[in-house]
Design a protein around this motif. Structure first.
Motif, PDB file in Angstrom:
ATOM      1  N   TYR A  10      -8.074  -4.459   8.347  1.00 52.12           N
ATOM      2  CA  TYR A  10      -8.558  -3.921   9.622  1.00 52.12           C
ATOM      3  C   TYR A  10      -7.564  -4.226  10.751  1.00 52.12           C
ATOM      4  CZ  TYR A  10     -10.800  -4.439  14.128  1.00 52.12           C
ATOM      5  OH  TYR A  10     -11.046  -4.400  15.470  1.00 52.12           O
ATOM      6  N   HIS A  11      -7.074  -5.475  10.806  1.00 52.22           N
ATOM      7  CA  HIS A  11      -6.210  -5.868  11.925  1.00 52.22           C
ATOM      8  C   HIS A  11      -4.968  -4.979  12.016  1.00 52.22           C
ATOM      9  CE1 HIS A  11      -8.620  -9.369  12.625  1.00 52.22           C
ATOM     10  NE2 HIS A  11      -8.333  -9.913  11.452  1.00 52.22           N
ATOM     11  N   LEU A  12      -4.320  -4.779  10.896  1.00 54.73           N
ATOM     12  CA  LEU A  12      -3.075  -3.993  10.918  1.00 54.73           C
ATOM     13  C   LEU A  12      -3.383  -2.525  11.203  1.00 54.73           C
ATOM     14  CD1 LEU A  12      -0.028  -3.941  10.566  1.00 54.73           C
ATOM     15  CD2 LEU A  12      -0.360  -3.559   8.114  1.00 54.73           C
ATOM     16  N   ALA A  13      -4.360  -1.974  10.496  1.00 54.40           N
ATOM     17  CA  ALA A  13      -4.646  -0.544  10.633  1.00 54.40           C
ATOM     18  C   ALA A  13      -5.091  -0.211  12.064  1.00 54.40           C
ATOM     19  CB  ALA A  13      -5.716  -0.136   9.628  1.00 54.40           C
ATOM     20  N   ILE A  69     -10.871   3.119   5.304  1.00 51.46           N
ATOM     21  CA  ILE A  69     -10.004   2.634   4.219  1.00 51.46           C
ATOM     22  C   ILE A  69     -10.610   1.470   3.447  1.00 51.46           C
ATOM     23  CG2 ILE A  69      -7.783   3.487   5.045  1.00 51.46           C
ATOM     24  CD1 ILE A  69      -7.331   0.637   6.206  1.00 51.46           C
ATOM     25  N   ASP A  70     -11.883   1.193   3.695  1.00 50.27           N
ATOM     26  CA  ASP A  70     -12.516   0.139   2.915  1.00 50.27           C
ATOM     27  C   ASP A  70     -13.037   0.775   1.627  1.00 50.27           C
ATOM     28  OD1 ASP A  70     -13.775  -2.021   1.902  1.00 50.27           O
ATOM     29  OD2 ASP A  70     -14.894  -2.521   3.726  1.00 50.27           O
ATOM     30  N   GLY A  71     -12.126   0.910   0.664  1.00 49.11           N
ATOM     31  CA  GLY A  71     -12.344   1.665  -0.567  1.00 49.11           C
ATOM     32  C   GLY A  71     -13.739   1.566  -1.156  1.00 49.11           C
ATOM     33  N   GLU A  72     -14.185   0.343  -1.392  1.00 49.46           N
ATOM     34  CA  GLU A  72     -15.455   0.175  -2.098  1.00 49.46           C
ATOM     35  C   GLU A  72     -16.662   0.601  -1.284  1.00 49.46           C
ATOM     36  OE1 GLU A  72     -15.979  -3.898  -3.479  1.00 49.46           O
ATOM     37  OE2 GLU A  72     -14.040  -3.608  -4.471  1.00 49.46           O
ATOM     38  N   ARG A  73     -16.609   0.293   0.010  1.00 51.77           N
ATOM     39  CA  ARG A  73     -17.817   0.476   0.816  1.00 51.77           C
ATOM     40  C   ARG A  73     -17.832   1.797   1.577  1.00 51.77           C
ATOM     41  NH1 ARG A  73     -17.690  -4.274   4.492  1.00 51.77           N
ATOM     42  NH2 ARG A  73     -19.670  -3.501   5.235  1.00 51.77           N
ATOM     43  N   VAL A 101      -4.739 -11.968   6.381  1.00 52.47           N
ATOM     44  CA  VAL A 101      -4.293 -10.934   5.446  1.00 52.47           C
ATOM     45  C   VAL A 101      -4.013  -9.651   6.234  1.00 52.47           C
ATOM     46  CG1 VAL A 101      -5.081  -9.414   3.584  1.00 52.47           C
ATOM     47  CG2 VAL A 101      -5.530 -11.867   3.459  1.00 52.47           C
ATOM     48  N   LEU A 102      -2.817  -9.101   6.037  1.00 50.46           N
ATOM     49  CA  LEU A 102      -2.520  -7.802   6.673  1.00 50.46           C
ATOM     50  C   LEU A 102      -2.541  -6.661   5.670  1.00 50.46           C
ATOM     51  CD1 LEU A 102       0.225  -8.510   9.359  1.00 50.46           C
ATOM     52  CD2 LEU A 102      -2.253  -8.541   9.562  1.00 50.46           C
ATOM     53  N   VAL A 103      -2.216  -6.987   4.415  1.00 59.40           N
ATOM     54  CA  VAL A 103      -2.318  -5.986   3.351  1.00 59.40           C
ATOM     55  C   VAL A 103      -3.217  -6.601   2.289  1.00 59.40           C
ATOM     56  CG1 VAL A 103      -1.074  -4.616   1.626  1.00 59.40           C
ATOM     57  CG2 VAL A 103       0.008  -5.121   3.835  1.00 59.40           C
ATOM     58  N   ARG A 104      -4.344  -5.949   2.019  1.00 60.08           N
ATOM     59  CA  ARG A 104      -5.286  -6.527   1.061  1.00 60.08           C
ATOM     60  C   ARG A 104      -4.890  -6.185  -0.367  1.00 60.08           C
ATOM     61  NH1 ARG A 104     -11.262  -5.373   3.299  1.00 60.08           N
ATOM     62  NH2 ARG A 104     -11.465  -4.945   1.088  1.00 60.08           N
ATOM     63  N   LYS A 105      -5.407  -6.986  -1.299  1.00 62.91           N
ATOM     64  CA  LYS A 105      -5.104  -6.728  -2.712  1.00 62.91           C
ATOM     65  C   LYS A 105      -5.504  -5.312  -3.106  1.00 62.91           C
ATOM     66  CE  LYS A 105      -5.687 -11.457  -4.372  1.00 62.91           C
ATOM     67  NZ  LYS A 105      -6.585 -12.439  -4.959  1.00 62.91           N
TER      68      LYS A 105
END
Ligand code: GLU
Length: 276
Positions: free
Chosen positions: A179-182, A43-47, A169-173
């Motif tokens: 990562y922690h939440l997921a 889920i790390d959109g960019e990378r 941060v649990l929900v990123r912009k």
């Protein structure tokens, strides 16, 4: 009988450190007749490069491992959203519009993951048109859960110390979950009973334990293993020149033999196993 997992992010090729991690998780499950899962953390959109997942599967096969693959994170966004909502209803998340620069300008102390958020947006109303991340109010969360502990099979019982991270941060912009939440939600959904991963993620477990208490999730045990280090004593990294497992495969190296050597601690020249 434990369920363990290997949870790589498809943002670069797997290297020897990943092989070691996967083997540790695989063997801990196998030795007790349990299950070893593969979960792609994409889920790390960019990378994120989804095509790497196929390479990862070939790598694990080459090492002689057997696994069951569970759905990748990109298919689980609704569950991250539901958990974030639950935390919002408990009054435990707040929106944060700060940029990295603004945070650094406030001269924050350093935590395990970098600068600790100095609480700039806490208790202030933010412009709803600006993209916001959601941060966990850690003090408030702890007031609700009380002090917590968790069990690492190697290091023993640990008092949970999520304060060292500050309001994470649990929900990123730009992303539905950090990562922690997921990872915490997925480990629960996948029935993981023994979370195995490298020592570099040991501190993250303090946050994960807190999230489990807040979201009423089952509490697994953990096994944080030592890291493979390069000649300079740094952990192997995708971004540095650690040879990839795919390269080794292409060069005709025998993966099963390599796995056996890693198991018995016979490491390639220049690589050592860290002390912690
Ligand atoms: N996806 C993480 C990584 O590739 C691992 C997460 C975990 O094992 O909890 O570093």
């Amino acid at each position: 009988m434990d369920t363990t997992r290997f949870a790589p992010s498809p943002n670069g090729m797997l290297h020897l450190g990943h092989a070691y991690s996967a083997i540790v998780a695989h063997d801990l499950a196998r030795d007790g007749g349990g299950r070893f899962l593969l979960r792609i953390e994409d889920i790390d959109g960019e990378r994120s490069r989804p095509e790497l997942a196929a390479t990862f599967r070939r790598d694990l096969e080459w090492l002689g491992l057997q696994w069951k693959e569970v759905p990748p994170q990109s298919t689980r966004l609704a569950s991250y959203d539901a958990a974030a909502r639950q935390l919002i209803e408990q009054g435990l998340l707040y929106p944060c519009v700060c940029t990295r620069k603004e945070i650094e300008a406030a001269n924050p102390r350093m935590g395990p993951d970098g600068p600790v958020y100095p609480g700039i947006c806490k208790g202030r109303s933010v412009d709803p048109s600006k993209p916001a991340a959601l941060r966990l109010d850690v003090e408030r969360a702890l007031a609700q859960t009380g002090e917590l502990t968790w069990l690492d099979e190697v290091a023993g019982e640990q008092p949970a110390d999520p304060r060292q991270f500050g309001d994470v941060v649990l929900v990123r912009k730009d992303q539905p979950a950090s990562y922690h939440l997921a990872a915490t939600l997925d480990d629960a959904a996948d029935g993981v009973t023994l979370v195995t991963r490298g020592m570099d993620l040991f501190p993250a477990t303090h946050i994960h334990r807190l999230l489990q208490a807040l979201l009423d999730l089952p509490v697994p045990r953990w096994h944080h293993h030592k890291l493979l280090l390069d000649e300079a004593g740094r952990k192997l990294a995708k971004r540095r020149d650690s040879p990839s497992l795919a390269d080794m495969r292409d060069q005709g190296m025998d993966g099963i033999e390599l796995a056996e050597r890693l198991r018995s601690g016979v490491l390639p020249a220049g690589i050592s196993l860290g002390s912690a």
